[in-house]
Enzyme design. Structure first.
Site, PDB file in Angstrom:
ATOM      1  N   ARG A   1     -29.651 -14.025  -4.977  1.00 41.55           N
ATOM      2  CA  ARG A   1     -29.538 -15.108  -3.996  1.00 41.55           C
ATOM      3  C   ARG A   1     -28.089 -15.423  -3.631  1.00 41.55           C
ATOM      4  O   ARG A   1     -27.761 -16.541  -3.222  1.00 41.55           O
ATOM      5  CB  ARG A   1     -30.238 -16.380  -4.498  1.00 41.55           C
ATOM      6  CG  ARG A   1     -31.714 -16.189  -4.768  1.00 41.55           C
ATOM      7  CD  ARG A   1     -32.413 -17.508  -5.016  1.00 41.55           C
ATOM      8  NE  ARG A   1     -33.823 -17.295  -5.298  1.00 41.55           N
ATOM      9  CZ  ARG A   1     -34.759 -18.229  -5.216  1.00 41.55           C
ATOM     10  NH1 ARG A   1     -34.416 -19.443  -4.832  1.00 41.55           N
ATOM     11  NH2 ARG A   1     -36.011 -17.972  -5.516  1.00 41.55           N
TER      12      ARG A   1
ATOM     13  N   GLU B   1     -19.371 -36.779  -7.989  1.00 42.10           N
ATOM     14  CA  GLU B   1     -19.665 -35.368  -7.732  1.00 42.10           C
ATOM     15  C   GLU B   1     -21.170 -35.173  -7.868  1.00 42.10           C
ATOM     16  O   GLU B   1     -21.918 -36.156  -7.805  1.00 42.10           O
ATOM     17  CB  GLU B   1     -18.839 -34.466  -8.655  1.00 42.10           C
ATOM     18  CG  GLU B   1     -18.868 -34.814 -10.129  1.00 42.10           C
ATOM     19  CD  GLU B   1     -20.097 -34.286 -10.832  1.00 42.10           C
ATOM     20  OE1 GLU B   1     -20.187 -33.064 -11.035  1.00 42.10           O
ATOM     21  OE2 GLU B   1     -20.968 -35.101 -11.200  1.00 42.10           O
TER      22      GLU B   1
ATOM     23  N   ASP C   1     -10.988 -35.694  -2.066  1.00 42.70           N
ATOM     24  CA  ASP C   1     -10.993 -36.744  -1.052  1.00 42.70           C
ATOM     25  C   ASP C   1     -11.094 -38.093  -1.749  1.00 42.70           C
ATOM     26  O   ASP C   1     -11.457 -38.165  -2.931  1.00 42.70           O
ATOM     27  CB  ASP C   1     -12.136 -36.554  -0.055  1.00 42.70           C
ATOM     28  CG  ASP C   1     -13.488 -36.539  -0.744  1.00 42.70           C
ATOM     29  OD1 ASP C   1     -14.172 -37.567  -0.707  1.00 42.70           O
ATOM     30  OD2 ASP C   1     -13.869 -35.499  -1.319  1.00 42.70           O
TER      31      ASP C   1
END
Length: 239
Positions: free
Chosen positions: A44, A183, A208
């Site tokens: 994948r 996160e 950020d």
């Protein structure tokens, strides 16, 4: 034995595995940091490699994004493929005013509002904690890790299932209680490691700032993560 999501056999992976989210970042770590790295799996598009670092076998494999994804890969690595220690090398949005763009956070705990944890031990608000040995070794290595003026912090992370959902009150509450960054994977990784009596740690780079919307450039995102990598390798070596 190969698993449904990893085309590898027992022994192909080293006991110590660095785990970024992005397959391209896994490839870059393998090529730029490890020696004689070989591709083990690409099911994948999730790339996994094993090589050496300072004569020590180390693997690197991507986790994809989010807690369900890292839970699948960490479970298969711990349960079937001989992994003993996984360190997530990722990114985070900065919550605390103590952290700046480019700083690194060693996740000494991970809050989450994910239902995945509630399903593990019904009725218990599970505490997501990393390996103390890995975390303390990473923090001890921090003084020599960065040469660009960024700082390394140790403290709580918040693992969210929502990337775009705006929740200013929740973020303000987490910040007031000392959470350094948000996160999407650490809590799940810590829970899987506990399930299999293994060790885990998350080391994330602040890309950020949630309060201001200020963000790191795409070029910096690709280069700044090397401090986190160096801390992870030091943690493997010294713990």
């Amino acid at each position: 034995m190969a698993t449904p999501h990893i085309a590898a056999e027992l022994g192909d992976f080293a006991p110590d595995i660095l785990m970024p989210g992005d397959p391209r970042r896994a490839k870059r770590i393998a090529e730029d940091v490890l020696t004689d790295a070989r591709l083990i799996t690409d099911v994948r598009g999730i790339l996994g490699y094993t090589g050496t670092f300072e004569s020590r076998r180390v693997s690197v494999m991507a986790s994809g994004m989010g807690q369900p994804s890292i839970t699948i890969y960490a479970t298969e690595l711990f349960q079937f493929l001989g992994a003993k220690r996984i360190i997530r090398i990722g990114t985070a949005g900065g919550l605390s005013p103590k952290v700046a763009i480019g700083d690194v956070v060693v996740g000494t705990s991970a809050h989450t509002d994910s239902a995945m944890t509630a399903a593990r031990i019904p009725g218990v608000h599970y505490s997501h904690a990393p390996s103390f040995a890995l975390a303390s070794a990473a923090v001890a290595a921090a003084s020599a890790a960065s040469s660009d003026g960024s700082k390394v912090h140790a403290g709580p992370l918040f693992s969210s299932d929502h990337f775009y959902l705006s929740r200013p009150e929740l973020m303000a509450g987490l910040t007031a209680y000392g959470t350094l960054g948000v996160e999407m994977e650490a809590a799940a990784l810590y829970a899987v490691a506990a399930e299999f009596d293994a060790e885990a740690l998350a080391i994330v780079t602040v890309t950020d700032l949630i309060a201001t919307g200020e963000g790191m450039s795409s070029d910096d995102r690709e280069s700044k993560f090397l401090t986190a990598v160096s801390l992870g390798l030091a943690a493997f070596k010294n713990s």
